[in-house]
Design a protein around this motif. Structure first.
Motif, PDB file in Angstrom:
ATOM      1  N   ARG A 109      45.052   9.500  27.850  1.00  0.00           N
ATOM      2  CA  ARG A 109      45.088  10.038  29.218  1.00  0.00           C
ATOM      3  C   ARG A 109      45.746  11.425  29.279  1.00  0.00           C
ATOM      4  N   GLU A 110      46.900  11.563  28.688  1.00  0.00           N
ATOM      5  CA  GLU A 110      47.605  12.845  28.732  1.00  0.00           C
ATOM      6  C   GLU A 110      46.803  13.930  28.001  1.00  0.00           C
ATOM      7  N   ARG A 111      46.175  13.578  26.889  1.00  0.00           N
ATOM      8  CA  ARG A 111      45.337  14.546  26.152  1.00  0.00           C
ATOM      9  C   ARG A 111      44.144  14.978  27.003  1.00  0.00           C
ATOM     10  N   GLU A 112      43.545  14.021  27.714  1.00  0.00           N
ATOM     11  CA  GLU A 112      42.387  14.320  28.566  1.00  0.00           C
ATOM     12  C   GLU A 112      42.801  15.276  29.693  1.00  0.00           C
ATOM     13  N   GLU A 113      43.936  15.014  30.310  1.00  0.00           N
ATOM     14  CA  GLU A 113      44.437  15.898  31.368  1.00  0.00           C
ATOM     15  C   GLU A 113      44.669  17.305  30.819  1.00  0.00           C
ATOM     16  N   ASP A 114      45.298  17.391  29.659  1.00  0.00           N
ATOM     17  CA  ASP A 114      45.581  18.684  29.033  1.00  0.00           C
ATOM     18  C   ASP A 114      44.284  19.401  28.665  1.00  0.00           C
ATOM     19  N   PHE A 115      43.316  18.653  28.157  1.00  0.00           N
ATOM     20  CA  PHE A 115      42.028  19.224  27.775  1.00  0.00           C
ATOM     21  C   PHE A 115      41.361  19.885  28.987  1.00  0.00           C
ATOM     22  N   ILE A 116      41.305  19.174  30.098  1.00  0.00           N
ATOM     23  CA  ILE A 116      40.662  19.720  31.302  1.00  0.00           C
ATOM     24  C   ILE A 116      41.456  20.916  31.828  1.00  0.00           C
ATOM     25  N   HIS A 117      42.774  20.818  31.786  1.00  0.00           N
ATOM     26  CA  HIS A 117      43.627  21.914  32.249  1.00  0.00           C
ATOM     27  C   HIS A 117      43.386  23.192  31.429  1.00  0.00           C
ATOM     28  N   ARG A 118      43.141  23.047  30.134  1.00  0.00           N
ATOM     29  CA  ARG A 118      42.936  24.204  29.252  1.00  0.00           C
ATOM     30  C   ARG A 118      41.559  24.847  29.410  1.00  0.00           C
TER      31      ARG A 118
ATOM     32  N   ALA B 138      42.636  19.114  37.985  1.00  0.00           N
ATOM     33  CA  ALA B 138      41.925  17.836  38.025  1.00  0.00           C
ATOM     34  C   ALA B 138      42.745  16.847  38.843  1.00  0.00           C
ATOM     35  N   SER B 139      42.106  16.195  39.779  1.00  0.00           N
ATOM     36  CA  SER B 139      42.796  15.215  40.618  1.00  0.00           C
ATOM     37  C   SER B 139      43.054  13.938  39.817  1.00  0.00           C
ATOM     38  N   PRO B 140      44.056  13.161  40.227  1.00  0.00           N
ATOM     39  CA  PRO B 140      44.278  11.863  39.574  1.00  0.00           C
ATOM     40  C   PRO B 140      43.027  10.974  39.625  1.00  0.00           C
ATOM     41  N   ALA B 141      42.262  11.069  40.724  1.00  0.00           N
ATOM     42  CA  ALA B 141      41.037  10.261  40.843  1.00  0.00           C
ATOM     43  C   ALA B 141      40.006  10.680  39.787  1.00  0.00           C
ATOM     44  N   LEU B 142      39.889  11.990  39.517  1.00  0.00           N
ATOM     45  CA  LEU B 142      38.957  12.454  38.488  1.00  0.00           C
ATOM     46  C   LEU B 142      39.405  11.963  37.116  1.00  0.00           C
ATOM     47  N   ILE B 143      40.678  12.071  36.818  1.00  0.00           N
ATOM     48  CA  ILE B 143      41.184  11.590  35.525  1.00  0.00           C
ATOM     49  C   ILE B 143      40.941  10.094  35.395  1.00  0.00           C
ATOM     50  N   ASP B 144      41.199   9.337  36.461  1.00  0.00           N
ATOM     51  CA  ASP B 144      40.937   7.890  36.434  1.00  0.00           C
ATOM     52  C   ASP B 144      39.473   7.620  36.116  1.00  0.00           C
ATOM     53  N   GLN B 145      38.576   8.377  36.752  1.00  0.00           N
ATOM     54  CA  GLN B 145      37.139   8.199  36.515  1.00  0.00           C
ATOM     55  C   GLN B 145      36.785   8.515  35.064  1.00  0.00           C
ATOM     56  N   LEU B 146      37.334   9.585  34.525  1.00  0.00           N
ATOM     57  CA  LEU B 146      37.032   9.978  33.147  1.00  0.00           C
ATOM     58  C   LEU B 146      37.591   8.979  32.136  1.00  0.00           C
ATOM     59  N   MET B 147      38.696   8.360  32.466  1.00  0.00           N
ATOM     60  CA  MET B 147      39.328   7.393  31.559  1.00  0.00           C
ATOM     61  C   MET B 147      38.731   6.003  31.676  1.00  0.00           C
ATOM     62  N   ASP B 148      37.878   5.788  32.665  1.00  0.00           N
ATOM     63  CA  ASP B 148      37.296   4.467  32.916  1.00  0.00           C
ATOM     64  C   ASP B 148      36.113   4.230  31.981  1.00  0.00           C
ATOM     65  N   VAL B 149      36.393   3.704  30.802  1.00  0.00           N
ATOM     66  CA  VAL B 149      35.350   3.385  29.835  1.00  0.00           C
ATOM     67  C   VAL B 149      35.368   1.880  29.557  1.00  0.00           C
ATOM     68  N   ASP B 150      34.189   1.340  29.360  1.00  0.00           N
ATOM     69  CA  ASP B 150      34.089  -0.082  28.973  1.00  0.00           C
ATOM     70  C   ASP B 150      33.368  -0.237  27.637  1.00  0.00           C
ATOM     71  N   TYR B 151      33.026   0.895  27.006  1.00  0.00           N
ATOM     72  CA  TYR B 151      32.422   0.968  25.670  1.00  0.00           C
ATOM     73  C   TYR B 151      30.984   0.461  25.628  1.00  0.00           C
TER      74      TYR B 151
END
Length: 186
Positions: A41-50, A67-80
């Motif tokens: 999660r933290e890496r994803e936030e940093d990636f988008i920020h950069r 990036a809003s918390p809702a966007l990060i939540d959506q991006l992190m929502d994986v079920d494989y």
């Protein structure tokens, strides 16, 4: 696939458990590619920020400053299976940094998924987008998808070139002249 308990992250399916690849890029640098996990999660936030404002516009088809918390939540929502993401990680100053991500999500149309890929500006032109997409395409096929689409800004030249290289077909979006639709039969 079901979660063991409400709120718990989904378990890796057997076909992905322990999956990771060390890939060499065209310049000889190496990255670790693996499925996205909750601890990214933290890496994803940093990636988008950069990402530059233009890269965010091209990736998300719109601009935003943070990036809003809702966007990060959506991006992190994986079920494989219906929602999947692979991250590319590189060592930088003793830490793993996310330098690319590819993802797909099932659409309402049976057997179809929508994909996206993003590579950090300082990691472009090395073949990373191709590697991330090949892993994504392979898994989409194994998960039974028959078609992959990508909705992109018409001026996204990098995605146009990548999609063409990977065999996607391009057409104008009939509902939005500023967008194109790339389609790959799996």
């Amino acid at each position: 696939m079901s979660n063991p308990s409400p709120g718990a992250p989904p378990a890796f399916p057997e076909k992905l458990d322990g999956s990771h690849w060390i890939e060499s890029l065209s310049d000889g640098s190496q990255v670790l590619i693996r499925p996205l996990r909750e601890d990214d999660r933290e890496r994803e936030e940093d990636f988008i920020h950069r990402l530059s404002p233009d890269s965010r516009r091209l990736r998300f088809l719109g601009g935003f400053k943070e990036a809003s918390p809702a966007l990060i939540d959506q991006l992190m929502d994986v079920d494989y299976n219906q929602r999947m993401a692979f991250v590319a990680l590189a060592h930088e100053n003793g830490k793993l940094r996310e330098v690319g991500v590819s993802r797909y999500s099932a659409t309402d149309a049976l057997g179809r998924c929508e994909c996206a890929v993003t590579v950090a500006e300082d990691w472009r032109q090395r073949g990373l987008g191709v590697l991330l997409m090949r892993h994504l395409i392979d898994l989409a096929r194994r998960n039974g998808y028959k078609q992959m689409i990508s909705l992109d800004a018409a001026d996204n030249e990098a995605m146009r070139d990548l999609a063409s290289y990977l065999g996607f077909h391009r057409r104008l979006d009939p509902g939005d002249s500023g967008q194109v639709i790339h389609t790959l039969d799996l």
